[in-house]
Design a protein around this motif. Structure first.
Motif, PDB file in Angstrom:
ATOM      1  N   PHE A 130     -79.552   1.138 -78.705  1.00  0.00           N
ATOM      2  CA  PHE A 130     -80.767   2.398 -79.780  1.00  0.00           C
ATOM      3  C   PHE A 130     -81.986   2.739 -78.957  1.00  0.00           C
ATOM      4  O   PHE A 130     -82.548   1.986 -78.269  1.00  0.00           O
ATOM      5  N   THR A 131     -82.471   3.296 -80.419  1.00  0.00           N
ATOM      6  CA  THR A 131     -84.227   4.192 -79.304  1.00  0.00           C
ATOM      7  C   THR A 131     -84.889   4.180 -80.979  1.00  0.00           C
ATOM      8  O   THR A 131     -83.989   4.504 -82.198  1.00  0.00           O
ATOM      9  N   HIS A 132     -85.894   3.952 -81.219  1.00  0.00           N
ATOM     10  CA  HIS A 132     -86.784   3.448 -82.137  1.00  0.00           C
ATOM     11  C   HIS A 132     -88.216   4.838 -81.541  1.00  0.00           C
ATOM     12  O   HIS A 132     -88.035   4.416 -80.880  1.00  0.00           O
ATOM     13  N   ALA A 133     -88.655   5.542 -82.764  1.00  0.00           N
ATOM     14  CA  ALA A 133     -89.733   5.891 -82.648  1.00  0.00           C
ATOM     15  C   ALA A 133     -91.418   5.152 -82.652  1.00  0.00           C
ATOM     16  O   ALA A 133     -90.955   5.266 -84.053  1.00  0.00           O
ATOM     17  N   GLY A 134     -92.134   5.493 -82.762  1.00  0.00           N
ATOM     18  CA  GLY A 134     -93.788   4.802 -83.151  1.00  0.00           C
ATOM     19  C   GLY A 134     -92.952   3.045 -83.013  1.00  0.00           C
ATOM     20  O   GLY A 134     -93.364   2.807 -84.130  1.00  0.00           O
ATOM     21  N   VAL A 135     -92.955   2.475 -82.141  1.00  0.00           N
ATOM     22  CA  VAL A 135     -92.966   1.125 -82.655  1.00  0.00           C
ATOM     23  C   VAL A 135     -93.712   0.470 -82.470  1.00  0.00           C
ATOM     24  O   VAL A 135     -94.779   0.824 -81.303  1.00  0.00           O
TER      25      VAL A 135
END
Length: 169
Positions: A130-135
């Motif tokens: 999975f990928t998330h932005a602004g972590v």
């Protein structure tokens, strides 16, 4: 007075040492592949795990890649987590890898996102990504419990989370 002279000598030596080293460092940082090298080094995946559930009834391991950033106080532009979770229970239970991700929202607030992955087949790992932005932070908890559609409250709130990534580190 001797202390002031000594400190001045150390400061001057430090400046001279920096001046001598600066051209070599500047040349190394401005070569044709410098930007690609810095990006590749900063974006290299960091291995994590194996982490186990209590009683070693489940196992999770993998890697985490955070995109490089200029400001250490800012969240990572993007974080990608890959790995696998393996059930080690031999019974009617499942192995869970549960992630808690702190992300920056558009208004500047911080929210928690949960990602969970399970396997109920003994010894057969299930892969995930999975990928998330602004972590700001990524944490992991590994649990082993009865088959269900989502992790139990005990899995989510009992015990401690294992930090995998923190934005200021």
């Amino acid at each position: 007075m001797n202390t002031a002279r000594t400190l001045a000598g150390i400061s001057l030596a430090g400046i001279v040492g920096i001046t001598v080293l600066a051209p070599a460092t500047a040349h190394a940082a401005t070569g044709p592949d410098a930007q690609e090298t810095r990006s590749a080094q900063a974006a290299a995946p960091a291995k994590w795990g194996p982490h186990h559930a209590p009683g070693r009834r489940a196992r999770a391991s993998g890697s985490l890649t955070a995109t490089p950033k200029d400001d250490p106080g800012a969240p990572a532009p993007r974080v990608t987590v890959t790995g696998s979770v393996t059930d080690l229970t031999r019974g009617p239970a499942c192995g869970w890898a549960v992630f808690r991700v702190s992300v920056k929202e558009t208004g500047g607030d911080v929210s928690l996102k949960h990602r969970s992955y399970r396997t109920c087949s003994y010894g057969k790992p299930v892969k995930f990504s999975f990928t998330h932005a602004g972590v700001y932070e990524v944490e992991l908890k590994v649990c082993a419990e009865a088959r269900a559609s989502k992790p139990s409250v005990g899995c989510l709130y009992a015990g401690t989370w294992k930090p995998l990534y923190t934005y200021y580190a």
